[in-house]
Design a protein around this motif. Structure first.
Motif, PDB file in Angstrom:
ATOM      1  N   GLU A   1      71.847   1.392  42.681  1.00 42.02           N
ATOM      2  CA  GLU A   1      71.084   2.624  42.510  1.00 42.02           C
ATOM      3  C   GLU A   1      70.284   2.637  41.220  1.00 42.02           C
TER       4      GLU A   1
ATOM      5  N   ASP B   1      82.915   0.046  51.312  1.00 45.84           N
ATOM      6  CA  ASP B   1      82.536   0.775  50.100  1.00 45.84           C
ATOM      7  C   ASP B   1      81.332   0.077  49.463  1.00 45.84           C
TER       8      ASP B   1
ATOM      9  N   GLN C   1      78.079   0.710  48.778  1.00 50.06           N
ATOM     10  CA  GLN C   1      77.226   1.202  47.695  1.00 50.06           C
ATOM     11  C   GLN C   1      77.896   1.014  46.334  1.00 50.06           C
ATOM     12  N   ASN C   2      79.158   1.341  46.239  1.00 49.72           N
ATOM     13  CA  ASN C   2      79.862   1.132  44.973  1.00 49.72           C
ATOM     14  C   ASN C   2      79.976  -0.353  44.639  1.00 49.72           C
ATOM     15  N   ALA C   3      80.138  -1.179  45.660  1.00 48.93           N
ATOM     16  CA  ALA C   3      80.254  -2.619  45.419  1.00 48.93           C
ATOM     17  C   ALA C   3      78.959  -3.196  44.849  1.00 48.93           C
TER      18      ALA C   3
ATOM     19  N   ASN D   1      76.608  -1.574  43.282  1.00 47.05           N
ATOM     20  CA  ASN D   1      76.418  -1.021  41.940  1.00 47.05           C
ATOM     21  C   ASN D   1      77.232  -1.794  40.914  1.00 47.05           C
ATOM     22  N   GLU D   2      78.445  -2.139  41.264  1.00 48.75           N
ATOM     23  CA  GLU D   2      79.369  -2.793  40.344  1.00 48.75           C
ATOM     24  C   GLU D   2      79.068  -4.273  40.171  1.00 48.75           C
TER      25      GLU D   2
ATOM     26  N   GLU E   1      88.050  -1.453  40.979  1.00 53.68           N
ATOM     27  CA  GLU E   1      87.246  -2.333  41.824  1.00 53.68           C
ATOM     28  C   GLU E   1      87.243  -1.821  43.261  1.00 53.68           C
ATOM     29  N   THR E   2      86.225  -2.224  44.011  1.00 53.30           N
ATOM     30  CA  THR E   2      86.141  -1.837  45.409  1.00 53.30           C
ATOM     31  C   THR E   2      87.040  -2.728  46.263  1.00 53.30           C
TER      32      THR E   2
END
Length: 405
Positions: free
Chosen positions: A155, A184, A186-188, A190-191, A349-350
């Protein structure tokens, strides 16, 4: 967890039912397709066939270049200004070069990503409930069908941030949104700083993706072309790290991922098969790719079985072919039957962090058959039921009664 997450197709009148509440792909197609071509797309695609030449989809020797630095990629059209965010380097501790690092001097790099044969649409990035999917037209069976996919990017991606890309192929009873939610994603991204492309299966294929012995070669080549088209349009809009383009799938998606690895081995840097494989009488055999690439082959032990498919057998068939071809193999056996891999992850973490780390640990420019794990060992963040080499993984001994077939 909903029943049927990894539900696998079978070559019989019996077939696993779709998950309650899951939606079918809205694209149309036929399983007797004879051509697979890209067409120009500006707004809604036409419904008439085009005359553009087809891609034969065969695995050919990819052209490579030797250089002292990363290749030039297309300028991104989206993103924010400022320095790229700090990359989560996973569990390697910075001991070895990864996808976000510059390749070493003299490395053999991936070929340039081919330009799309038409006009790429402006990609919708990310996903929320009710959002329209991205659409690319494809010529199939004498008509044009709309192929749908999601593109998930960080993002806060910076304009000059070169992002690895991974394709995620969903299971029989699921769809692209299910993979997005369960992973997950989107979070992955991003991270871990990568782009995830999540294709939606088209109608007209009995088992979502073309991997069985009854699927035509035309259907297989059509899916390879869909992969090409998605990658080309993502690379047009983003600054893509072409030395880190990978593929993974779950169950039916994993069975197709092994076919894609054979057909597009000149492009892929690595692939991961989660309860998939090759051979076994009902699944298409392995096709040797244009180059050697690292692979994670994961399944749920001797009881990873769904109706008539023995996933231990198909996974071992894939492994044996990879070993014979000189590919690096990380073998993983979680012993939870046909179910979601119980990846251990660190706090924050995801859920699929080890999967993303394997992808990011294996750039295209590694020497044939090479993995940093051979020198530095399997990173601490990987499951202890994974090991280097065929036949070396030790499955957990504790009971695990999960079964999502």
């Amino acid at each position: 967890m909903r029943r049927g997450l990894l539900c696998l197709p079978v070559l019989a009148t019996l077939a696993c039912g779709d998950l309650v509440g899951d939606t079918e792909a809205t694209s149309a197609g036929t399983s007797d397709a004879t051509t697979s071509t890209s067409t120009a797309a500006t707004g809604a695609p036409t419904t008439t066939p085009t005359t553009q030449a087809t891609d034969d989809g065969t695995a050919s020797e990819g052209e490579t270049t030797t250089t002292s630095g990363p290749p030039t990629t297309s300028e991104p059209q989206t993103g924010t200004t400022g320095e790229p965010p700090k990359v989560d380097m996973g569990s390697s501790g910075g001991e070895f070069l990864r996808c976000h690092d510059a390749p070493p001097d003299g490395a053999t790099l991936a070929p340039d990503i081919a330009a799309y044969g038409g006009t790429c649409p402006a990609l919708e990035v990310g996903y929320m409930e009710g959002q329209a999917y991205n659409v690319l037209p494809q010529q199939l069976g004498g008509g044009t069908v709309e192929r749908q996919f999601l593109v998930i990017a960080p993002e806060d991606a910076a304009p000059d941030e070169r992002l690895p890309v991974i394709f995620l192929w969903h299971w029989l009873g699921g769809d692209a949104q299910d993979f997005y939610d369960r992973g997950d994603v989107q979070n992955a991204v991003n991270e871990k700083r990568f782009i995830a492309v999540i294709p939606e299966a088209r109608e007209g294929l009995l088992f979502k993706w073309p991997f069985t012995v009854i699927d035509s070669d035309a259907d297989l080549q059509a899916e390879f072309q869909f992969f090409d088209d998605m990658l080309s349009c993502v690379a047009e809009q983003f600054s893509v790290n072409q030395d880190c383009v990978a593929s993974t799938g779950v169950s039916a998606g994993a069975l197709f991922t092994s076919q894609l690895a054979g057909g597009r081995g000149d492009v892929l840097s690595s692939f991961m098969s989660l309860s998939g494989g090759t051979g076994g009488g009902t699944i298409k055999p392995w096709t040797a790719p244009a180059r050697k690439m690292p692979a994670m082959v994961l399944w749920g032990g001797p009881d990873d079985f769904c109706i008539v498919i023995d996933f231990e057998q198909t996974s071992k068939d894939l492994e044996q072919n990879l070993e014979a071809g000189g590919h690096f193999v990380l073998e993983c056996i979680h012993n939870c039957n046909h179910s979601t891999p119980p990846f251990p992850v660190q706090p924050g973490e995801t859920a699929f962090a080890p999967l993303w780390d394997f992808f990011l640990d294996h750039p295209y420019w590694l020497a044939p058959g090479e993995s940093p794990y051979q020198e530095f060992g399997v990173p601490a963040g990987m499951p202890d039921w994974c090991a280097i080499g065929v036949g070396n993984a030790v499955a957990p001994v504790e009971p695990c009664d999960k079964n999502e077939c």
